[in-house]
Scaffold this motif. Structure first.
Motif, PDB file in Angstrom:
ATOM      1  N   CYS B  71       0.830  -1.216   0.000  1.00  0.00           N
ATOM      2  CA  CYS B  71       0.000   0.000   0.000  1.00  0.00           C
ATOM      3  C   CYS B  71       0.863   1.264   0.000  1.00  0.00           C
ATOM      4  O   CYS B  71       0.424   2.312  -0.460  1.00  0.00           O
ATOM      5  N   ASN B  72       2.083   1.181   0.516  1.00  0.00           N
ATOM      6  CA  ASN B  72       3.010   2.287   0.333  1.00  0.00           C
ATOM      7  C   ASN B  72       3.731   2.074  -0.995  1.00  0.00           C
ATOM      8  O   ASN B  72       3.742   0.963  -1.521  1.00  0.00           O
ATOM      9  N   ASP B  73       4.326   3.132  -1.535  1.00  0.00           N
ATOM     10  CA  ASP B  73       4.814   3.076  -2.916  1.00  0.00           C
ATOM     11  C   ASP B  73       6.345   3.077  -2.950  1.00  0.00           C
ATOM     12  O   ASP B  73       6.973   4.066  -2.548  1.00  0.00           O
ATOM     13  N   VAL B  74       6.937   1.974  -3.430  1.00  0.00           N
ATOM     14  CA  VAL B  74       8.407   1.893  -3.480  1.00  0.00           C
ATOM     15  C   VAL B  74       9.009   2.928  -4.435  1.00  0.00           C
ATOM     16  O   VAL B  74      10.216   3.168  -4.403  1.00  0.00           O
ATOM     17  N   GLU B  75       8.166   3.559  -5.224  1.00  0.00           N
ATOM     18  CA  GLU B  75       8.613   4.664  -6.064  1.00  0.00           C
ATOM     19  C   GLU B  75       9.175   5.814  -5.211  1.00  0.00           C
ATOM     20  O   GLU B  75       9.924   6.654  -5.681  1.00  0.00           O
ATOM     21  N   ARG B  76       8.754   5.849  -3.927  1.00  0.00           N
ATOM     22  CA  ARG B  76       9.268   6.883  -3.009  1.00  0.00           C
ATOM     23  C   ARG B  76      10.721   6.663  -2.631  1.00  0.00           C
ATOM     24  O   ARG B  76      11.344   7.529  -2.012  1.00  0.00           O
ATOM     25  N   LEU B  77      11.265   5.500  -2.940  1.00  0.00           N
ATOM     26  CA  LEU B  77      12.662   5.193  -2.581  1.00  0.00           C
ATOM     27  C   LEU B  77      13.567   5.744  -3.672  1.00  0.00           C
ATOM     28  O   LEU B  77      13.620   5.216  -4.774  1.00  0.00           O
ATOM     29  N   LYS B  78      14.271   6.835  -3.359  1.00  0.00           N
ATOM     30  CA  LYS B  78      15.042   7.543  -4.384  1.00  0.00           C
ATOM     31  C   LYS B  78      16.538   7.355  -4.224  1.00  0.00           C
ATOM     32  O   LYS B  78      17.317   7.947  -4.952  1.00  0.00           O
ATOM     33  N   GLU B 106      20.914   1.308  -6.809  1.00  0.00           N
ATOM     34  CA  GLU B 106      20.481   2.644  -7.219  1.00  0.00           C
ATOM     35  C   GLU B 106      19.110   2.499  -7.876  1.00  0.00           C
ATOM     36  O   GLU B 106      18.831   1.471  -8.504  1.00  0.00           O
ATOM     37  N   PRO B 107      18.227   3.500  -7.719  1.00  0.00           N
ATOM     38  CA  PRO B 107      16.900   3.358  -8.321  1.00  0.00           C
ATOM     39  C   PRO B 107      16.984   3.372  -9.846  1.00  0.00           C
ATOM     40  O   PRO B 107      17.776   4.116 -10.424  1.00  0.00           O
ATOM     41  N   GLY B 108      16.173   2.515 -10.460  1.00  0.00           N
ATOM     42  CA  GLY B 108      16.021   2.564 -11.910  1.00  0.00           C
ATOM     43  C   GLY B 108      17.095   1.838 -12.701  1.00  0.00           C
ATOM     44  O   GLY B 108      16.998   1.737 -13.924  1.00  0.00           O
ATOM     45  N   VAL B 109      18.140   1.334 -12.048  1.00  0.00           N
ATOM     46  CA  VAL B 109      19.201   0.674 -12.808  1.00  0.00           C
ATOM     47  C   VAL B 109      18.735  -0.710 -13.240  1.00  0.00           C
ATOM     48  O   VAL B 109      17.813  -1.290 -12.666  1.00  0.00           O
ATOM     49  N   SER B 110      19.384  -1.222 -14.264  1.00  0.00           N
ATOM     50  CA  SER B 110      19.132  -2.603 -14.652  1.00  0.00           C
ATOM     51  C   SER B 110      19.609  -3.495 -13.508  1.00  0.00           C
ATOM     52  O   SER B 110      20.676  -3.260 -12.936  1.00  0.00           O
ATOM     53  N   GLY B 111      18.802  -4.488 -13.145  1.00  0.00           N
ATOM     54  CA  GLY B 111      19.168  -5.334 -12.009  1.00  0.00           C
ATOM     55  C   GLY B 111      18.721  -4.765 -10.676  1.00  0.00           C
ATOM     56  O   GLY B 111      19.100  -5.268  -9.612  1.00  0.00           O
ATOM     57  N   GLU B 112      17.900  -3.720 -10.700  1.00  0.00           N
ATOM     58  CA  GLU B 112      17.342  -3.150  -9.468  1.00  0.00           C
ATOM     59  C   GLU B 112      16.659  -4.249  -8.660  1.00  0.00           C
ATOM     60  O   GLU B 112      15.928  -5.062  -9.204  1.00  0.00           O
ATOM     61  N   TRP B 113      16.944  -4.261  -7.344  1.00  0.00           N
ATOM     62  CA  TRP B 113      16.247  -5.253  -6.511  1.00  0.00           C
ATOM     63  C   TRP B 113      15.987  -4.715  -5.123  1.00  0.00           C
ATOM     64  O   TRP B 113      16.519  -3.667  -4.735  1.00  0.00           O
ATOM     65  N   TYR B 114      15.163  -5.456  -4.374  1.00  0.00           N
ATOM     66  CA  TYR B 114      14.663  -4.997  -3.074  1.00  0.00           C
ATOM     67  C   TYR B 114      14.811  -6.117  -2.040  1.00  0.00           C
ATOM     68  O   TYR B 114      14.809  -7.299  -2.376  1.00  0.00           O
ATOM     69  N   ARG B 115      14.915  -5.721  -0.800  1.00  0.00           N
ATOM     70  CA  ARG B 115      14.894  -6.685   0.310  1.00  0.00           C
ATOM     71  C   ARG B 115      13.710  -6.346   1.210  1.00  0.00           C
ATOM     72  O   ARG B 115      13.546  -5.190   1.609  1.00  0.00           O
ATOM     73  N   VAL B 116      12.907  -7.352   1.517  1.00  0.00           N
ATOM     74  CA  VAL B 116      11.703  -7.172   2.325  1.00  0.00           C
ATOM     75  C   VAL B 116      11.869  -7.953   3.626  1.00  0.00           C
ATOM     76  O   VAL B 116      12.309  -9.108   3.609  1.00  0.00           O
ATOM     77  N   VAL B 117      11.557  -7.324   4.758  1.00  0.00           N
ATOM     78  CA  VAL B 117      11.614  -8.012   6.051  1.00  0.00           C
ATOM     79  C   VAL B 117      10.203  -8.062   6.634  1.00  0.00           C
ATOM     80  O   VAL B 117       9.594  -7.018   6.884  1.00  0.00           O
TER      81      VAL B 117
END
Lengths: 130, 368
Positions: B71-78, B106-117
């Motif tokens: 519900c929050n937007d990961v687009e906010r992660l700059k 870095e945001p927007g790069v190829s290979g962008e990934w996230y870690r969720v806890v």
């Protein structure tokens, strides 16, 4: 294993009783009880002069974990309460058989002392509850 | 016999009282949870949080997937390493779990990934839900069960941690903004926490955890159990999943409205439609703080909050606040509730003030 001094008497609801030999007894809660409760944060006790009967609900111990009733193990009149617990309830944890005492009671019937558990009896009771 | 973290033998050796927590054998305290609480507010304390579930989200559609899932937007992660508090909602807008998501590149790069806890008690349903939501997207979900996690919290936390780390990692910590983490040779060091104090949460390989834990103890960081963790987060006004919110309530009645990113309005996320409807109809309840500033007694989960003869609420989390010296609580009450209420406690009604959480931040009382 919790500390259960031989010279004291006990009831199944985890209070200890010390016979002062002058018709009065001192009452508190056991090491086992304080260990189950965790840090004690408030203690509510009866007032000096209150008449209590064995089994009466006479106060409350509030710990970080739960609220727990305190029962009168014997019948009599409250002649002293531990005022220090007002500002230092943690004494119940750090020194349950000493500075963490709750009340002193003048007994109506000293024969009631015969009905209490001794250290071995109380240890068995704790074992059966675990 | 529950699951054990890699630090279990350390806990036992340090005298921990062990309890079951979501299927894990975890330390409740190491003697006194109130003392541990004070150590964190005044100096530093450490928590083994290795039981929490870490899931890496990779693949070309990772961002689109998370924008739909949360519900929050990961687009906010700059910025690389930045963290976002969020929640996964079900189709009815109820909270499946709350979580932290870190942008690992870095945001927007190829290979962008996230870690969720996510939480440990909800691990299985979370993983199932996350997996079901992948549908046709090109996303990989990889759990990281071999990572330990240690939270070091308190005004002295950063200094104490730096004292046992290499100059490279000391420098890395100096560069961290609040709510940001960075990777370093298999470690992930983040300036986040669940106590309302400055501090770090460090994920590291299981086989390095014990040495690090021992080094921290030698540096004077107090081991702290789940008991202190709970009173610290309660003072900090932070929700606990399963108590303050669950699948039957929406973020809007859980003091989590700030976690819902309504804009851009064309971003679909699971649960958006029922939340929009709830908001349009008018939210009927709210999650507030209660402070019992006078009288003895401790507010507890489940107690009834009486507003007036017709309106009631309930305490979702309550407890004794060691910092304030009296009981505080989080409670769900009718939206119109003003600044006073009564709580039914052991057959009596006691007066409490209705306040806006948090109660304590950085060692100080903050509500008014």
């Amino acid at each position: 294993m919790s500390n259960i001094p031989n010279e004291l008497r006990y009831v199944a609801s985890h209070e200890w009783i010390r016979d002062e030999g002058d018709g009065t007894v001192t009452i508190g809660i056991t090491d086992h009880a304080q260990d189950l409760l965790g840090d004690v944060v408030f203690v509510e006790l009866p007032e000096v002069g209150d008449k209590v009967s064995a089994g009466d609900d006479i106060g409350v111990v509030e710990s970080v974990k739960a609220a727990s009733d305190v029962y009168a193990p014997l019948t009599g009149e409250v002649v002293a309460v531990n005022e220090d617990l007002e500002d230092a309830p943690e004494l119940v944890n750090s020194d349950p058989y000493g500075d963490g005492w709750f009340i002193r009671l003048r007994l109506t019937d000293a024969d009631e002392l015969e009905d209490l558990l001794d250290a071995d009896g109380y240890a068995e009771h704790c074992e059966s509850e675990s | 016999m529950g699951n054990k973290t890699i630090l279990y033998t350390q806990h036992v050796a340090m005298g921990a009282k062990i309890v079951d927590f979501g299927g894990w054998d975890m330390p409740l305290h190491y003697g006194s949870q109130v003392e541990e609480h004070h150590r964190v507010r005044q100096q530093s304390g450490m928590f083994d949080v290795s039981h929490m579930t870490v899931v890496d989200v990779t693949g070309p559609d990772a961002r689109d997937y998370l924008r739909r899932l949360l519900c929050n937007d990961v687009e906010r992660l700059k910025q690389k390493g930045k963290a976002l508090y969020s929640a996964m909602l079900n189709e009815q807008g109820g909270v499946i779990d709350d979580l932290i998501v870190y942008l690992m590149t870095e945001p927007g790069v190829s290979g962008e990934w996230y870690r969720v806890v996510v939480n440990c008690a909800t691990r299985e349903k979370d993983l199932r839900w996350m997996s079901d939501q992948v549908t046709k997207m090109d996303v990989a979900l990889t759990e990281q069960p071999d990572l330990a996690m240690i939270a070091i919290q308190g005004p002295e936390a950063l200094e104490r941690v730096k004292s046992v780390l290499s100059p490279f990692r000391q420098n890395l910590i100096d560069q961290l903004n609040l709510f940001q983490g960075q990777e370093s040779e298999g470690w992930f060091i983040a300036r986040t926490g669940y106590t309302g104090e400055d501090g770090l949460e460090i994920m590291l390989p299981d086989d390095e955890a014990e040495a690090f834990w021992k080094a921290l103890a030698e540096a004077g960081v107090a081991p702290c159990g789940l008991g202190a963790r709970d009173t610290l987060r309660l003072e900090a006004g932070m929700n606990l999943y399963g108590q303050d919110m669950d699948e039957t309530v929406s973020p809007l009645v859980s003091n989590m409205g700030w976690v819902v990113a309504w804009e851009p309005s064309d971003r679909f996320f699971v649960g958006r439609d029922p939340l929009e409807a709830e908001k349009a109809a008018g939210v009927t309840f709210k999650l507030v703080g209660l402070a019992m500033e006078t009288g003895k007694g401790v507010l507890r989960h489940g107690q009834t909050v009486v507003i007036d003869e017709e309106n009631q609420g309930y305490i979702t989390s309550g407890g004794f606040s060691p910092t304030l010296g009296y009981a505080v609580a989080l409670a769900r009450v009718p939206f119109a509730t003003a600044d006073e209420a009564e709580v039914e406690m052991r057959g009596k009604r006691v007066k409490v003030r209705v306040v806006k959480p948090p109660f304590v931040r950085n060692g100080q009382k903050v509500y008014s």
